[in-house]
Every structure is written in structure tokens, then in C-alpha cells.
Design a protein around this motif. Structure first.
Motif, PDB file in Angstrom:
ATOM      1  N   UNK A 179       0.369   4.092   1.769  1.00 40.44           N
ATOM      2  CA  UNK A 179      -0.863   4.594   1.102  1.00 40.44           C
ATOM      3  C   UNK A 179      -1.371   3.099   0.641  1.00 40.44           C
ATOM      4  N   UNK A 180      -2.712   2.914   0.812  1.00 38.04           N
ATOM      5  CA  UNK A 180      -3.375   1.696   0.193  1.00 38.04           C
ATOM      6  C   UNK A 180      -4.359   2.111  -1.067  1.00 38.04           C
ATOM      7  N   UNK A 181      -3.880   1.696  -2.103  1.00 36.02           N
ATOM      8  CA  UNK A 181      -4.903   2.096  -3.230  1.00 36.02           C
ATOM      9  C   UNK A 181      -6.221   1.212  -3.970  1.00 36.02           C
ATOM     10  N   UNK A 182      -6.631   1.874  -4.505  1.00 39.26           N
ATOM     11  CA  UNK A 182      -7.989   0.968  -4.991  1.00 39.26           C
ATOM     12  C   UNK A 182      -8.294   1.519  -6.727  1.00 39.26           C
ATOM     13  N   UNK A 183      -9.022   0.743  -7.256  1.00 41.88           N
ATOM     14  CA  UNK A 183      -9.321   1.060  -8.736  1.00 41.88           C
ATOM     15  C   UNK A 183     -10.768   0.727  -8.862  1.00 41.88           C
ATOM     16  N   UNK A 184     -11.662   1.688  -9.377  1.00 43.23           N
ATOM     17  CA  UNK A 184     -12.897   1.546  -9.659  1.00 43.23           C
ATOM     18  C   UNK A 184     -13.699   0.254  -9.138  1.00 43.23           C
ATOM     19  N   UNK A 189     -13.930  -3.859 -10.367  1.00 44.91           N
ATOM     20  CA  UNK A 189     -13.817  -5.292  -9.539  1.00 44.91           C
ATOM     21  C   UNK A 189     -15.415  -5.600  -9.563  1.00 44.91           C
ATOM     22  N   UNK A 190     -16.504  -4.822 -10.126  1.00 47.97           N
ATOM     23  CA  UNK A 190     -17.751  -5.135  -9.833  1.00 47.97           C
ATOM     24  C   UNK A 190     -18.174  -5.477  -8.547  1.00 47.97           C
ATOM     25  N   UNK A 191     -17.609  -4.993  -7.390  1.00 44.75           N
ATOM     26  CA  UNK A 191     -18.039  -5.194  -6.039  1.00 44.75           C
ATOM     27  C   UNK A 191     -17.820  -4.034  -5.149  1.00 44.75           C
ATOM     28  N   UNK A 192     -18.327  -2.870  -5.334  1.00 41.43           N
ATOM     29  CA  UNK A 192     -17.854  -1.820  -4.599  1.00 41.43           C
ATOM     30  C   UNK A 192     -17.761  -2.031  -3.097  1.00 41.43           C
ATOM     31  N   UNK A 193     -18.770  -2.485  -2.654  1.00 42.16           N
ATOM     32  CA  UNK A 193     -18.447  -2.592  -1.054  1.00 42.16           C
ATOM     33  C   UNK A 193     -17.559  -3.625  -0.583  1.00 42.16           C
ATOM     34  N   UNK A 194     -17.268  -4.668  -1.549  1.00 47.59           N
ATOM     35  CA  UNK A 194     -16.247  -5.507  -0.971  1.00 47.59           C
ATOM     36  C   UNK A 194     -15.007  -4.922  -1.174  1.00 47.59           C
ATOM     37  N   UNK A 195     -14.447  -4.325  -2.364  1.00 43.69           N
ATOM     38  CA  UNK A 195     -13.131  -3.639  -2.520  1.00 43.69           C
ATOM     39  C   UNK A 195     -12.897  -2.596  -1.475  1.00 43.69           C
ATOM     40  N   UNK A 196     -14.057  -1.750  -0.965  1.00 43.03           N
ATOM     41  CA  UNK A 196     -13.751  -0.783   0.154  1.00 43.03           C
ATOM     42  C   UNK A 196     -13.715  -1.465   1.450  1.00 43.03           C
ATOM     43  N   UNK A 197     -14.683  -2.366   1.777  1.00 43.48           N
ATOM     44  CA  UNK A 197     -14.295  -3.234   3.044  1.00 43.48           C
ATOM     45  C   UNK A 197     -12.682  -3.518   3.270  1.00 43.48           C
ATOM     46  N   UNK A 198     -12.119  -4.095   2.148  1.00 45.34           N
ATOM     47  CA  UNK A 198     -10.750  -4.492   2.151  1.00 45.34           C
ATOM     48  C   UNK A 198      -9.767  -3.642   2.287  1.00 45.34           C
ATOM     49  N   UNK A 199      -9.957  -2.302   1.447  1.00 44.30           N
ATOM     50  CA  UNK A 199      -9.217  -1.168   1.558  1.00 44.30           C
ATOM     51  C   UNK A 199      -9.306  -0.427   2.771  1.00 44.30           C
ATOM     52  N   UNK A 200     -10.333   0.014   3.394  1.00 41.89           N
ATOM     53  CA  UNK A 200     -10.734   0.688   4.398  1.00 41.89           C
ATOM     54  C   UNK A 200     -10.049  -0.490   5.762  1.00 41.89           C
ATOM     55  N   UNK A 201     -10.286  -1.544   5.688  1.00 40.03           N
ATOM     56  CA  UNK A 201      -9.821  -2.351   6.727  1.00 40.03           C
ATOM     57  C   UNK A 201      -8.055  -2.398   6.646  1.00 40.03           C
ATOM     58  N   UNK A 202      -7.396  -2.460   5.724  1.00 39.65           N
ATOM     59  CA  UNK A 202      -6.171  -2.424   5.697  1.00 39.65           C
ATOM     60  C   UNK A 202      -5.591  -1.024   6.213  1.00 39.65           C
ATOM     61  N   UNK A 203      -6.449  -0.175   5.554  1.00 40.79           N
ATOM     62  CA  UNK A 203      -5.716   1.238   6.312  1.00 40.79           C
ATOM     63  C   UNK A 203      -5.716   1.399   7.534  1.00 40.79           C
TER      64      UNK A 203
END
Length: 399
Positions: A179-184, A189-203
Motif C-alpha cells: 500500500x502507498x500512503x499519503x498525509x494531508x 504538503x500544501x500541494x494537494x494535486x501534486x501529492x495525489x499525482x505522485x501517490x496515484x501514479x505509484x499505485x
């Protein structure tokens, strides 16, 4: 001939009558459930009317952080998210964390309480690297025949704000972390789309599941729920994405709660609530009503974030029911379902439950009803994992 026959128990499955039945077990699986089974077995145990429940599922804990079974360490982390993160990172080397021994101590307690499956978030950052993964895997290996442990590569100290963390998360996934995790994504991270891009891409790249800690409150939290729902639809990851904590969900206006809950159900996004401290609890009744998946977890246990916790998922189920004001028996059973079948859905278990063909992961308690078992946090009398007795009366059985 079966390996084991459990006679005269009362198996519980949500929505079904609570009737007396026998459970026949062969090769670690439930072969048959029914009244007065006639086939013989190598061993027979008389349950004498005990309630039979499926193995508990802790869908959110932090085995790498725990100091369970070690010397008492006064808490110095304070109450803020940033303070607890800094305290945990600043003192982990001093206290020998992450520790395979402490994690194994906690797993032993979980097993004796009827927990059959655990999802553990593992801190990953440039300072600790993958040491937490190694420690928890070592602990899980000691009890590999008694509990299944699923790991989350978790950027506790931030992802985009912590250069190098993304590469370590990918290394963990490449090494088999599930599982790949994320945090707020917005609040930390102050960059919602940036973090989600990375997480969903790795998933998508590694076929991993997703589990995002989301403490952000009010409209900021709700906005991120919508972002995650949209991403899940777009990537076709229905049934593989979880939002943990989801504090904002418990404090939004009823209409907004319902809108989001319906979006979760439609997109196949689950939530996990832990009823930690005074933090809002995800509304249990509502998620059940709309058909969205809800699971439960203990979160931190005897660690640098909190001195509290014992790993008992039945106690956590009771806490969630109490905090969400679930008072009727059917409502209390909703919390029990979240701590069992809901957790199984979040972890992606395909052979779970008290039904023929499923893995024989179960436990028994002396209680009149499932609601009574939850409210009293009934002592576990017998715990089975894959058809083998692993604990009796709260004590692990030696191999």
C-alpha cells in the motif's frame, strides 16, 4: 474426516439470524457450517453456546512506532500534528525505534484478542529509510502463522516537502510493500494535486492500494475527499483507495456528509475511523445507509504520539460505537461489522468471514448477543487462525 469440529456455537454474520450451529474446519478453511453436523473430526471442541465472531481486522495502526512491552516512556509529543511528528522523529533513535521486538510484543497482544489481520503504516523518510519496513516484517515473521500483516509505505513527515521521500516510497513498493500512503495533501504538503499525482501514479505503476491520512478539517478536508473520489474514478481504482481518520467527515453539515458519503460509495473509496481522543468520528450509520465501506483501527499504541492503547480491536469497536452514540443493538453491530467485514474489504481480503470456503479465522466469546460482546469488551475464550487454535482465554498457545 475434518481437522477440527467446533460444536454448538452461535456464528455471527451481519444481517443473518443468530442460530446455533457447528463449524467444520479442514486444511485451514471452513468446510461446512450447520446444525448437528455428522462428519467426524480429528479434534472436537464444544463451544457450549459461545458467540462465534470472524477474526478482527485492525485497518490502521503503526507497529513501527510502538514501544509496547518496553519501559515506560513519559509522553513529550504535545497535542499538535507537527509537534508529534517532530517528537517521534527526534526521539526514535534514542529509544531504539523502529523495534522488531516491540512490534512483535504488540502483535502478540493483538492475536490473543482475536485480531487476524493488521494494516500497519510504516514511517518512511530520508533519515529512517526503510528500517521500519524491515523491523515490522521481522516482527510479522515471528507470528506469520497467527496473523497477517499488510504494510503501508507512509510519508509521516511529508512527501513533496521532504526531498527523497518519493524515491524511498517507490523503493518500498518495488520491494513488495502492498500500500502507498499519503498525509494531508493540502494541509501538510500544501500541494494537494501534486501529492495525489505522485501517490496515484505509484499505485498504478506497482498495483498498490492507497491509504491517505487526512486530518484536515472542515471545508479543506471535504475538498480533498472530492479530489480523491475524482482521482479514484479517473484511474479505475475502485475498491483500492482508503481515506484514514477523515476528521472533517464527522463535523460537516448533514447534507454535505451525505453528498460525500454517496460519492464514496459510488467511486469505491473507503474510510477508516479510529475514534482517537476528541477527534470527530466518521458517521457510522450514514456510511452503512449509503453502502460506503467503513473500517476501524487502533492508530498509535503506546508510542511517542500517545501513551494509551492495548491493541484490542474489540475495545476499539466499543469506543467507536460509544463515540458515535450507537445505542441500539443493530447500531452497535454496525460498528462490529466495520471492525470485521469492513476491514476485510479495505485490505482486499477475498476469503474472509464465517462461511464455507473462507479462511478459518475466528474467535469466541461468552456473550448473549454481538452488541453485548462489544459493550462489555467480552474476554476472548478461543482464537483460531487458519483453523488452528492460537490463543485461549487471552493467552497465546505455544507452537
Amino acid at each position: 474426516m475434518h481437522d477440527l469440529l467446533l460444536r454448538g456455537g452461535r456464528p455471527w454474520t451481519p444481517g443473518r439470524p443468530l442460530d446455533t450451529a457447528d463449524i467444520a474446519i479442514s486444511d485451514g478453511r471452513i468446510a461446512e457450517i450447520g446444525p448437528n453436523l455428522t462428519e467426524s473430526a480429528t479434534e472436537t471442541i464444544d463451544l457450549a453456546g459461545a458467540l462465534v465472531l470472524p477474526g478482527l481486522v485492525d485497518s490502521h495502526c503503526h507497529l513501527d512506532k510502538t514501544m509496547y512491552g518496553g519501559p515506560w516512556v513519559p509522553n513529550s509529543g504535545g497535542l499538535t500534528l507537527q509537534g508529534r511528528i517532530a517528537n517521534g522523529e527526534g526521539r526514535r533513535d534514542e529509544l531504539g525505534l523502529p523495534s522488531a521486538d516491540y512490534a512483535a510484543n504488540l502483535l502478540g497482544a493483538m492475536i490473543s484478542g482475536g485480531t487476524a489481520h493488521v494494516r500497519s503504516h510504516i514511517d518512511i523518510d530520508p533519515e529512517v529509510g526503510l528500517r521500519g519496513v524491515d523491523a515490522v516484517r521481522a516482527a510479522a515473521a515471528r507470528y506469520s502463522d497467527r496473523v497477517d500483516v499488510q504494510l503501508v509505505a507512509f510519508p509521516q513527515g511529508g512527501l513533496l516537502t521532504r526531498p527523497g521521500t518519493d524515491k524511498l516510497l517507490e523503493a518500498a513498493l518495488a520491494d513488495g510493500v502492498e500500500v502507498i500512503g499519503g498525509l494531508d495533501p493540502a494541509g501538510y504538503d500544501r500541494n494537494a494535486n501534486g501529492q495525489l499525482d505522485l501517490i496515484f501514479g505509484l499505485a498504478e505503476k506497482y498495483g498498490a492500494r492507497i491509504d491517505i491520512h487526512l486530518h484536515d478539517r472542515a471545508a479543506l478536508g471535504a475538498w480533498q475527499y472530492d479530489l480523491i473520489i475524482e482521482r479514484t474514478r479517473a484511474t479505475g481504482l475502485a475498491g483500492r483507495v482508503t481515506i484514514s481518520h477523515a476528521y472533517a467527515m464527522g463535523e460537516l453539515a448533514p447534507g454535505e456528509q451525505r453528498r460525500i458519503a454517496e460519492g464514496l460509495a459510488e467511486a469505491g473509496v473507503s474510510m477508516v475511523t479510529c475514534a482517537v481522543g476528541d477527534a470527530p468520528v466518521v458517521p457510522v450509520r450514514l456510511l452503512h445507509e449509503v453502502g460506503a465501506t467503513l473500517a476501524l483501527g487502533n492508530d498509535g499504541i503506546r508510542d511517542l504520539w500517545t501513551p494509551y492503547g492495548d491493541g484490542d480491536m474489540l475495545r476499539r469497536i466499543m469506543t467507536v460505537a460509544f463515540r458515535d452514540r450507537l445505542v441500539s443493538d443493530p447500531e452497535i453491530e454496525l460498528a462490529l461489522a466495520a471492525g470485521t467485514y469492513g476491514g476485510a474489504q479495505v485490505l482486499g481480503l477475498t476469503d474472509y468471514g464465517l462461511t464455507a470456503g473462507a479462511a478459518a479465522d475466528l474467535f469466541t466469546v461468552s456473550a448473549e448477543t454481538p452488541a453485548a460482546a462489544v459493550v462489555s469488551v467480552a474476554p476472548r475464550t478461543l482464537v483460531l487462525k487458519r483453523g488452528r487454535v492460537v490463543a485461549r482465554h487471552g493467552v497465546l498457545v505455544e507452537n
